[in-house]
Motif scaffolding. Structure first.
Motif, PDB file in Angstrom:
ATOM      1  N   GLU A  66      -8.681  -2.786  -4.216  1.00  0.00           N
ATOM      2  CA  GLU A  66      -7.822  -3.358  -5.245  1.00  0.00           C
ATOM      3  C   GLU A  66      -7.417  -2.301  -6.270  1.00  0.00           C
ATOM      4  O   GLU A  66      -6.247  -2.178  -6.635  1.00  0.00           O
ATOM      5  CB  GLU A  66      -8.556  -4.515  -5.925  1.00  0.00           C
ATOM      6  N   ASN A  67      -8.385  -1.496  -6.715  1.00  0.00           N
ATOM      7  CA  ASN A  67      -8.096  -0.414  -7.665  1.00  0.00           C
ATOM      8  C   ASN A  67      -7.172   0.633  -7.041  1.00  0.00           C
ATOM      9  O   ASN A  67      -6.295   1.175  -7.709  1.00  0.00           O
ATOM     10  CB  ASN A  67      -9.385   0.239  -8.160  1.00  0.00           C
ATOM     11  N   GLU A  68      -7.400   0.914  -5.761  1.00  0.00           N
ATOM     12  CA  GLU A  68      -6.544   1.868  -5.066  1.00  0.00           C
ATOM     13  C   GLU A  68      -5.093   1.377  -5.065  1.00  0.00           C
ATOM     14  O   GLU A  68      -4.165   2.141  -5.337  1.00  0.00           O
ATOM     15  CB  GLU A  68      -7.030   2.062  -3.627  1.00  0.00           C
ATOM     16  N   GLN A  69      -4.917   0.093  -4.808  1.00  0.00           N
ATOM     17  CA  GLN A  69      -3.569  -0.489  -4.778  1.00  0.00           C
ATOM     18  C   GLN A  69      -2.942  -0.438  -6.170  1.00  0.00           C
ATOM     19  O   GLN A  69      -1.757  -0.125  -6.319  1.00  0.00           O
ATOM     20  CB  GLN A  69      -3.619  -1.929  -4.255  1.00  0.00           C
ATOM     21  N   VAL A  70      -3.731  -0.754  -7.203  1.00  0.00           N
ATOM     22  CA  VAL A  70      -3.228  -0.705  -8.586  1.00  0.00           C
ATOM     23  C   VAL A  70      -2.796   0.726  -8.935  1.00  0.00           C
ATOM     24  O   VAL A  70      -1.728   0.940  -9.524  1.00  0.00           O
ATOM     25  CB  VAL A  70      -4.293  -1.225  -9.573  1.00  0.00           C
ATOM     26  N   ILE A  71      -3.614   1.696  -8.560  1.00  0.00           N
ATOM     27  CA  ILE A  71      -3.292   3.101  -8.852  1.00  0.00           C
ATOM     28  C   ILE A  71      -2.049   3.533  -8.087  1.00  0.00           C
ATOM     29  O   ILE A  71      -1.166   4.204  -8.637  1.00  0.00           O
ATOM     30  CB  ILE A  71      -4.496   4.008  -8.536  1.00  0.00           C
ATOM     31  N   LYS A  72      -1.941   3.144  -6.802  1.00  0.00           N
ATOM     32  CA  LYS A  72      -0.750   3.486  -6.012  1.00  0.00           C
ATOM     33  C   LYS A  72       0.502   2.897  -6.642  1.00  0.00           C
ATOM     34  O   LYS A  72       1.533   3.560  -6.735  1.00  0.00           O
ATOM     35  CB  LYS A  72      -0.896   2.968  -4.574  1.00  0.00           C
ATOM     36  N   THR A  73       0.417   1.654  -7.076  1.00  0.00           N
ATOM     37  CA  THR A  73       1.564   1.003  -7.722  1.00  0.00           C
ATOM     38  C   THR A  73       1.945   1.735  -9.007  1.00  0.00           C
ATOM     39  O   THR A  73       3.131   1.975  -9.262  1.00  0.00           O
ATOM     40  CB  THR A  73       1.240  -0.470  -8.021  1.00  0.00           C
ATOM     41  N   ALA A  74       0.952   2.094  -9.796  1.00  0.00           N
ATOM     42  CA  ALA A  74       1.216   2.818 -11.045  1.00  0.00           C
ATOM     43  C   ALA A  74       1.863   4.174 -10.755  1.00  0.00           C
ATOM     44  O   ALA A  74       2.799   4.583 -11.451  1.00  0.00           O
ATOM     45  CB  ALA A  74      -0.078   2.998 -11.838  1.00  0.00           C
ATOM     46  N   ILE A  75       1.370   4.871  -9.733  1.00  0.00           N
ATOM     47  CA  ILE A  75       1.943   6.176  -9.368  1.00  0.00           C
ATOM     48  C   ILE A  75       3.390   6.002  -8.909  1.00  0.00           C
ATOM     49  O   ILE A  75       4.268   6.777  -9.294  1.00  0.00           O
ATOM     50  CB  ILE A  75       1.079   6.856  -8.284  1.00  0.00           C
ATOM     51  N   GLN A  76       3.666   4.978  -8.110  1.00  0.00           N
ATOM     52  CA  GLN A  76       5.030   4.729  -7.634  1.00  0.00           C
ATOM     53  C   GLN A  76       5.963   4.423  -8.803  1.00  0.00           C
ATOM     54  O   GLN A  76       7.088   4.921  -8.857  1.00  0.00           O
ATOM     55  CB  GLN A  76       5.042   3.584  -6.618  1.00  0.00           C
ATOM     56  N   GLU A  77       5.492   3.606  -9.742  1.00  0.00           N
ATOM     57  CA  GLU A  77       6.314   3.291 -10.921  1.00  0.00           C
ATOM     58  C   GLU A  77       6.567   4.537 -11.754  1.00  0.00           C
ATOM     59  O   GLU A  77       7.678   4.759 -12.235  1.00  0.00           O
ATOM     60  CB  GLU A  77       5.637   2.206 -11.760  1.00  0.00           C
ATOM     61  N   GLN A  78       5.539   5.365 -11.918  1.00  0.00           N
ATOM     62  CA  GLN A  78       5.704   6.613 -12.671  1.00  0.00           C
ATOM     63  C   GLN A  78       6.690   7.536 -11.962  1.00  0.00           C
ATOM     64  O   GLN A  78       7.530   8.168 -12.605  1.00  0.00           O
ATOM     65  CB  GLN A  78       4.344   7.312 -12.852  1.00  0.00           C
ATOM     66  N   ASN A  79       6.592   7.626 -10.635  1.00  0.00           N
ATOM     67  CA  ASN A  79       7.525   8.455  -9.872  1.00  0.00           C
ATOM     68  C   ASN A  79       8.959   7.956 -10.024  1.00  0.00           C
ATOM     69  O   ASN A  79       9.891   8.756 -10.128  1.00  0.00           O
ATOM     70  CB  ASN A  79       7.128   8.505  -8.393  1.00  0.00           C
TER      71      ASN A  79
END
Length: 152
Positions: free
Chosen positions: A43-56
């Protein structure tokens, strides 16, 4: 003594079963705990991936805006430079046309005596007069009052 031995064997057997049951319970609880940790990590991995995608996406948008502004500035600079060059080219062409016209006039004037040098002279009454040098070697014309000017 056999009762004590039976009790001891019974106790050992019960203890072994309890140990096995405890081991199974601890093992099951450990597996459940491990699975919960894995689920939380996923779940944390998915949250971090989503945050990275939004930042990108935000970085990409900012980069595109920045390069768009830079490209617009370059295009505007080129347009202003092209306008200045076009204006200068027009001015140069107009000056060349004027020079050609002036050279044609100079040639025409040279044919008609344009090389005559005008000078200022002072006559007997102390007045300034316009004078030209005369070519006395060419002789006089008419009743002797006409002569050819120098340079003609």
């Amino acid at each position: 003594m056999s009762k004590i031995l039976d009790l001891a064997k019974n106790f050992e057997q019960t203890s072994n079963e309890q140990a096995k049951n405890t081991e199974k319970a601890v093992s099951n609880e450990f597996k459940e705990h491990e699975q919960r940790l894995i689920d939380l990590l996923n779940e944390n991995e998915q949250v971090i991936k989503t945050a990275i995608q939004e930042q990108n996406k935000r970085i990409l948008q900012t980069t595109l805006k920045t390069w768009g502004i830079v490209a617009l500035a370059i295009i505007m600079t080129l347009a202003v430079a092209w306008g200045a060059l076009a204006y200068q080219g027009d001015r140069i062409q107009s000056n060349l046309d004027e020079i050609a016209t002036q050279e044609a006039r100079i040639a025409l004037l040279s044919e008609k005596g344009g090389k005559i040098e005008l000078q200022q002279c002072i006559d007997k009454k102390n007045r300034k007069r316009l004078c030209i040098p005369m070519n006395k070697d060419a002789g006089a014309f008419g009743n002797g009052s006409l002569m050819i000017p120098m340079g003609y």
